[in-house]
Design an enzyme around this catalytic site. Structure first.
Site, PDB file in Angstrom:
ATOM      1  N   TYR A 154     -26.997 -52.405  17.273  1.00  0.00           N
ATOM      2  CA  TYR A 154     -27.258 -52.804  15.882  1.00  0.00           C
ATOM      3  C   TYR A 154     -26.094 -52.319  15.029  1.00  0.00           C
ATOM      4  O   TYR A 154     -25.675 -51.168  15.144  1.00  0.00           O
ATOM      5  CB  TYR A 154     -28.562 -52.169  15.396  1.00  0.00           C
ATOM      6  N   ASP A 249     -18.189 -48.949  16.528  1.00  0.00           N
ATOM      7  CA  ASP A 249     -19.146 -48.703  15.444  1.00  0.00           C
ATOM      8  C   ASP A 249     -19.694 -47.286  15.658  1.00  0.00           C
ATOM      9  O   ASP A 249     -20.612 -47.084  16.440  1.00  0.00           O
ATOM     10  CB  ASP A 249     -20.277 -49.739  15.482  1.00  0.00           C
ATOM     11  N   LYS A 277     -23.612 -42.465   7.798  1.00  0.00           N
ATOM     12  CA  LYS A 277     -24.540 -41.358   8.057  1.00  0.00           C
ATOM     13  C   LYS A 277     -23.904 -39.975   7.808  1.00  0.00           C
ATOM     14  O   LYS A 277     -23.804 -39.549   6.669  1.00  0.00           O
ATOM     15  CB  LYS A 277     -25.089 -41.506   9.490  1.00  0.00           C
TER      16      LYS A 277
HETATM   17  P1  KE4 Z   1     -26.700 -48.840   7.229  1.00  0.00           P
HETATM   18  O1  KE4 Z   1     -26.341 -50.165   6.590  1.00  0.00           O
HETATM   19  O2  KE4 Z   1     -28.186 -48.741   7.504  1.00  0.00           O
HETATM   20  O3  KE4 Z   1     -26.158 -47.642   6.449  1.00  0.00           O
HETATM   21  O4  KE4 Z   1     -25.954 -48.751   8.626  1.00  0.00           O
HETATM   22  C1  KE4 Z   1     -26.151 -49.804   9.547  1.00  0.00           C
HETATM   23  C2  KE4 Z   1     -25.830 -49.293  10.947  1.00  0.00           C
HETATM   24  C3  KE4 Z   1     -24.626 -49.634  11.513  1.00  0.00           C
HETATM   25  N1  KE4 Z   1     -24.291 -49.205  12.751  1.00  0.00           N
HETATM   26  C4  KE4 Z   1     -25.128 -48.418  13.469  1.00  0.00           C
HETATM   27  C5  KE4 Z   1     -24.724 -47.974  14.842  1.00  0.00           C
HETATM   28  C6  KE4 Z   1     -26.379 -48.034  12.930  1.00  0.00           C
HETATM   29  O5  KE4 Z   1     -27.217 -47.267  13.666  1.00  0.00           O
HETATM   30  C7  KE4 Z   1     -26.740 -48.468  11.643  1.00  0.00           C
HETATM   31  C8  KE4 Z   1     -28.070 -48.105  11.008  1.00  0.00           C
HETATM   32  N2  KE4 Z   1     -28.951 -47.324  11.802  1.00  0.00           N
HETATM   33  C9  KE4 Z   1     -30.354 -47.457  11.496  1.00  0.00           C
HETATM   34  C10 KE4 Z   1     -31.136 -46.621  12.510  1.00  0.00           C
HETATM   35  N3  KE4 Z   1     -31.035 -47.105  13.790  1.00  0.00           N
HETATM   36  C11 KE4 Z   1     -30.663 -47.061  10.095  1.00  0.00           C
HETATM   37  C12 KE4 Z   1     -32.140 -46.851   9.816  1.00  0.00           C
HETATM   38  C13 KE4 Z   1     -32.720 -48.015   9.065  1.00  0.00           C
HETATM   39  O6  KE4 Z   1     -32.335 -49.177   9.342  1.00  0.00           O
HETATM   40  O7  KE4 Z   1     -33.591 -47.736   8.214  1.00  0.00           O
END
Ligand code: KE4
Length: 441
Positions: A154, A249, A277
């Site tokens: 993701y 990523d 993060k």
């Molecule tokens: P954000 O747009 O949520 O800040 O980041 C997206 C993203 C991009 N790349 C990786 C590897 C990620 O894990 C994420 C977001 N992670 C999720 C949890 N698996 C965020 C939690 C959520 O979606 O509420």
């Protein structure tokens, strides 16, 4: 007639139930991000009142040892005094200027010093923005339109990355959500994680058309799935042969699995890196960066457009800097890794005792587990997780005051605030929770 099982009396959740009801009246699903709604585990999501160190308290006053940590950012623990002090100092001077501030340069320099592959870096406000921008840059640099991602990885919710689950071979993406035009996902090739052969076949099928590969160097969105030996190096080699860019990523793994992140741990140099993060220390901040010749294409230095009202926000920069400064101290990653190892080793042996198949994984301060004998090396393996056992385990752990990710397709996170005592307590609760899960056929 068997006596009706009396429903287990878990901790009081009335205030969370009321809060959830109210939230659903004005917020879709009552949450601002889907996974928080406990959709795959059932029950009422916890509404959190406060956090401190490795603990959180919900609005009913129930205390939990927390392994979500805001999905990774809180690697120092909740309400870390140093991070709060830095934010207080920053906020005294104002919250945002829409103009450059020196603190942005300081965080950029810290990132570039820690990640040799990152010669220049642009701050954005979310991981989604970071990956979306990195893909745009890769397409501009190569003049190619296709991108390749992996099933189960993701990278945020930009249209071209929201593709449905794959089929086990390299396939053209299909929309993973209504509202995503097929035209967007047709440019996304998807391959099984850890499958170099499928990636080579994709390059053979679309020669000269694939701009980049984007990969989670440790996959944290299908549980915690580690790269097979040689997988990341193999991607590097294929990208070099095919004139495509390699994008790591590291939104989740960045500064989580080591000071030099996954690229340092696995000694593979990506062309572009996405971060999030941890680099925001719990505030909305993310970044993408890489080689000078690539990053100088980004406006206003170059012609590839990307912008953001709150990009490089000084308060978020202060939180990120304070976090990365603490993580530069000796021994922090050894501590995180050893806590994660103790937890997953403990879970594995308790699962053996309970006679329930469980596969665990950990790297640096992140971990995962799946109710499946394993191996778990790709999304189709991860999908074999025994959902009912996971749900039972999750709810018994929550009742016992342990807050885990409310989905089998997420990773768990250790902070520097988790001491051996918390790991021991977690395993004490896990003993009963695993026995309960084992009772489900
Ligand atoms: P954000 O747009 O949520 O800040 O980041 C997206 C993203 C991009 N790349 C990786 C590897 C990620 O894990 C994420 C977001 N992670 C999720 C949890 N698996 C965020 C939690 C959520 O979606 O509420």
């Amino acid at each position: 007639m068997a006596a009706k099982r009396k429903s287990r009396k878990g901790p009081p959740r009335r205030a969370s139930q009321e809060a959830f009801k109210a939230a659903k009246r004005s917020i879709p699903g009552g949450v601002n991000s889907p996974v928080r709604a406990f959709g795959s585990v059932g029950g009422t999501p916890l509404f959190i009142d406060r956090g401190k160190g490795c603990r959180i308290w919900d609005v009913d006053g129930n205390e939990y040892i927390d392994y979500v940590g805001s999905w990774g950012p809180l690697i120092l623990g909740h309400a870390h005094p140093g991070v709060q002090r830095a934010m207080r100092e920053a906020i005294k001077k104002g919250s945002s200027f829409g103009a450059p501030a020196e603190i942005e340069t300081r965080l950029a320099e810290t990132i570039c010093r820690a990640l040799p592959s990152v010669q220049k870096v642009r701050m954005v406000s979310s991981g989604t923005e970071a990956t979306m921008s990195a893909l745009r840059l890769a397409r501009a640099h190569t003049g190619r339109d296709r991108i390749l991602k992996f099933e189960g990885c993701y990278h945020g919710h930009s249209d071209g990355l929201l593709v449905g689950a794959g089929s086990g071979v390299a396939t053209l993406g299909i929309p993973g959500s209504p509202g995503v035009p097929a035209a967007m996902t047709e440019l996304t090739v998807q391959a099984p994680y850890n499958d170099l052969e499928a990636v080579a076949q994709a390059f053979a099928r679309w020669p000269g058309e694939i701009a980049c590969i984007i990969v989670e160097p440790v996959a944290g969105n299908m549980g915690c799935v580690l790269p097979r030996d040689g997988f990341l190096k193999g991607l590097r080699k294929l990208c070099d042969q095919e004139g495509a860019l390699l994008i790591f990523d590291e939104v989740m793994t960045g500064f989580r699995v080591g000071r030099a992140s996954a690229q340092g741990l696995y000694r593979v140099r990506p062309d572009l890196t996405c971060l999030g993060k941890v680099v925001g220390g719990g505030m909305p901040a993310a970044a993408y960066g890489g080689r000078n010749d690539l990053m100088r294409r980004i406006a206003p230095a170059g012609d590839v457009y990307q912008a953001g009202t709150l990009s490089g926000n000084p308060v978020a920069m202060a939180a990120g800097l304070a976090t990365l400064e603490r993580l530069a101290e000796p021994g922090v990653y050894e501590q995180l890794a050893s806590r994660a190892q103790s937890l997953t080793d403990g879970l594995a042996s308790l699962a053996d005792e309970a006679g329930v198949p469980l596969t665990t994984a950990c790297v640096g301060g992140m971990f995962g587990f799946s109710f499946h004998p394993g191996p778990i090396e790709c999304f189709s393996h991860a999908q074999q997780n025994h959902e009912a056992r996971f749900r039972r385990f999750f709810s018994r752990m929550l009742e016992g005051g342990i807050n885990l990710a409310p989905s089998a397709y997420e990773a768990g996170f250790i902070s520097l605030a988790h001491r051996a005592a918390e790991i021991d307590r977690t395993l004490e609760v896990a003993r009963g929770a695993l026995r309960a899960a084992a009772r489900i056929r």
